[in-house]
Scaffold this active site. Structure first.
Site, mmCIF file in Angstrom:
data_model
loop_
_atom_site.group_PDB
_atom_site.id
_atom_site.type_symbol
_atom_site.label_atom_id
_atom_site.label_comp_id
_atom_site.label_asym_id
_atom_site.label_seq_id
_atom_site.Cartn_x
_atom_site.Cartn_y
_atom_site.Cartn_z
ATOM 1 N N ASP A 1 0.827 -1.207 0.000
ATOM 2 C CA ASP A 1 0.000 0.000 0.000
ATOM 3 C C ASP A 1 0.867 1.266 0.000
ATOM 4 O O ASP A 1 1.859 1.337 0.736
ATOM 5 C CB ASP A 1 -0.886 -0.027 1.256
ATOM 6 N N GLU B 1 2.135 -0.368 -4.787
ATOM 7 C CA GLU B 1 1.186 0.663 -5.215
ATOM 8 C C GLU B 1 1.933 1.995 -5.158
ATOM 9 O O GLU B 1 2.002 2.638 -4.115
ATOM 10 C CB GLU B 1 -0.045 0.702 -4.303
HETATM 11 C C1 GLC Z 1 -4.229 2.933 -0.985
HETATM 12 C C2 GLC Z 1 -5.446 2.052 -1.015
HETATM 13 C C3 GLC Z 1 -6.635 2.898 -0.678
HETATM 14 C C4 GLC Z 1 -6.440 3.441 0.718
HETATM 15 C C5 GLC Z 1 -5.128 4.204 0.835
HETATM 16 C C6 GLC Z 1 -4.752 4.442 2.267
HETATM 17 O O1 GLC Z 1 -4.270 3.916 -1.959
HETATM 18 O O2 GLC Z 1 -5.566 1.424 -2.260
HETATM 19 O O3 GLC Z 1 -7.830 2.172 -0.768
HETATM 20 O O4 GLC Z 1 -7.504 4.302 1.041
HETATM 21 O O5 GLC Z 1 -4.065 3.472 0.283
HETATM 22 O O6 GLC Z 1 -4.345 3.265 2.879
#
Ligand code: GLC
Ligand code: CA
Length: 494
Positions: A200, A246
């Site tokens: 994340d 991500e």
């Molecule tokens: C990432 C996740 C999202 C979340 C954010 C904070 O972007 O995909 O859903 O709200 O992180 O953890």
């Protein structure tokens, strides 16, 4: 040497809350996913990624973790996870789990201890700072979800940093104890047998050390690469496992720095998800993506939808046309070298749902009054019939809309021309054809508004993939291939 499995995988994102409920509480759970593994096997994906199922107060749908090494009772127990993993492996499906290292929940014991006693060692795991002389927050950083990124802790009068919701305090990655704790968390899941992690907000762990104003100082600091090198060392002790980060930056050149032989194997490329349905846009982004990511120790990722984005059938115009374009885009990208990350329900052609305000749950909605992300998170419609549409026998945590009856799995199953059957066929052909092809992508001459490329196998056979992005029929000159409006054709030669 054979390519590692992650290099060209089709990975299916399961939004755990919304896939399959097994006990009638209206919330999807691990036992529900377990029961649906045959569906995923038949769909033809290589791996699944499970969104967070850890204990959480759910202020941000589980991305606010209160315990990294357990299962929230809403989703089941650790034994359910083990059973799901074992059966996924028996079916040849790999499993990624989510790891959330940028922040914990305010209910995590570390944060509770940090707030209860400012002199506790846990205080140093987070980013507490005194406010400015006038009582305002330490700097001008804004939360991704709207408003200041700082919230005042009433007990001490200091502020804590949260790049997301105030329920998600950011950790201090300059503290070595944080590193140690997360190495243990990785090992906990690796020892249980997971095949990899989706990381994340992998770009956000380090903030400017002096906390200077300006959003460019809030993330994407080079020091973060040290974490990925360290984590890679842990992962590699376990053999054939993988990371996908991500890295939510739209500048692909910056994203490319996160991956490679000693960093993460892959990072999501969100500039792909930003493309309009347009030949030139696709050509430019795909070309650059191949240049940057088709190299040693990494590979490109093709992402069109996920639980934070507007579903691509809707982005591409909605309705029949949006669905047709969405399928054409997927059929084009999935034939390229690299991994495709699919999001549950895109194989049904689902569009963004219009979730009524009283049902919304996304912190973005609460913080800003904008609709937020609930519209791509609605439950999977397995059946056209019944209030729970085969997802639940109870009341679903987010409501279904009219699409559930029209696009349910049982409405499309075995129906020629349905989106579901088109996905199954596409993934079947991919498994059959793509592994033998060379990784070189040769662009072919194509009429205006169309794109075509060729990948050739060692024995000279080749696959030509051509997409017509326009609303009129077109013909590819060489090889001669007729292209219907807004469709992708896979054409075999030799
Ligand atoms: C990432 C996740 C999202 C979340 C954010 C904070 O972007 O995909 O859903 O709200 O992180 O953890
Ligand atoms: Ca349930």
């Amino acid at each position: 040497m054979a390519d590692p499995w992650w290099r060209d995988a089709v990975v299916y994102e399961i939004y755990v809350r919304s896939f399959q409920d097994s006990n009638g509480d209206g919330i999807g759970d691990l036992a529900g996913i377990h029961a649906r593994l045959p569906y995923l096997k038949r769909l033809g994906v290589d791996a699944i990624w499970l969104t967070p199922f850890y204990p959480s107060p759910m202020h941000d749908a589980g991305y606010d973790v209160a315990d990294y090494c357990d299962v929230d009772p809403r989703f089941g127990r650790l034994e359910d996870f083990d059973a799901l993993l074992a059966d996924a492996h028996a079916l040849g499906l790999r499993v990624f789990v989510d790891v959330v290292p940028n922040h914990t929940s305010i209910e995590h014991p570390w944060f509770r201890a940090a707030v209860a006693d400012p002199s506790a060692p846990e205080r140093e795991l987070y980013l507490f700072r005194p406010g400015r002389a006038d009582g305002s927050p330490p700097n001008d950083w804004q939360s991704v979800f709207g408003g200041s990124a700082w919230t005042r802790d009433e007990t001490s009068g200091e502020f804590y940093l949260h790049l997301f919701d105030s329920s998600q305090p950011d950790l201090d990655w300059r503290n070595p104890v944080v590193h140690e704790r997360f190495r243990d968390i990785l090992r906990f899941w690796l020892d249980r047998g997971v095949d990899g992690f989706r990381i994340d907000v992998a770009h956000a762990l380090y903030k400017d050390a002096a906390m200077r104003d300006g959003k460019e100082n809030a993330w994407d600091q080079d020091e973060v690469f040290g974490v990925w090198e360290e984590w890679r060392g842990v992962l590699d002790e376990y053999g054939d496992r993988s990371f996908v980060g991500e890295v939510f930056l739209y500048d692909m050149d910056r994203v490319a720095r996160y991956v490679g032989p000693t960093r993460l194997q892959q990072a999501f490329n969100f500039s792909i998800a930003k493309m309009p349905f347009d030949a030139e846009a696709f050509r430019a982004k795909v070309t650059r993506s191949l240049e940057l990511f088709e190299r040693d120790g990494t590979s490109p990722t093709w992402v069109l939808s996920n639980h934070d984005l507007i579903r691509h059938a809707t982005r591409f115009g909605g309705g029949e046309a949006g669905r047709r374009r969405a399928l054409a885009a997927t059929a084009f990208l999935i034939a390229l070298p690299g991994s495709a990350y699919l999001f549950q329900e895109e194989e049904l052609g689902l569009e963004q749902s219009d979730v009524p305000p009283e049902a919304r749950q996304d912190p973005i909605w609460f913080r800003t009054g904008e609709a937020g992300r609930d519209g791509c998170r609605t439950p999977m419609p397995w059946s056209a019939n019944g209030d729970g549409h085969g997802f639940t026998t109870g009341k679903p945590w987010l409501p279904f809309d009219d699409q559930a009856a029209a696009l349910a799995v049982d409405k499309q199953d075995g129906v020629a021309g349905s989106t579901l059957e088109a996905y199954r066929e596409l993934l079947r052909r991919r498994r059959e054809l793509v592994p033998g092809l060379g990784r070189e992508v040769a662009w072919l001459d194509a009429p205006d508004g169309c794109l075509a490329f060729r990948r050739t196998a060692a024995d000279g056979r080749s696959l030509v993939v051509a997409t017509n992005f326009t609303a009129e029929p077109r013909t590819l000159p060489q090889p001669v291939v007729t292209l219907d409006p807004e469709t992708t054709v896979w054409h075999l030669e030799g």
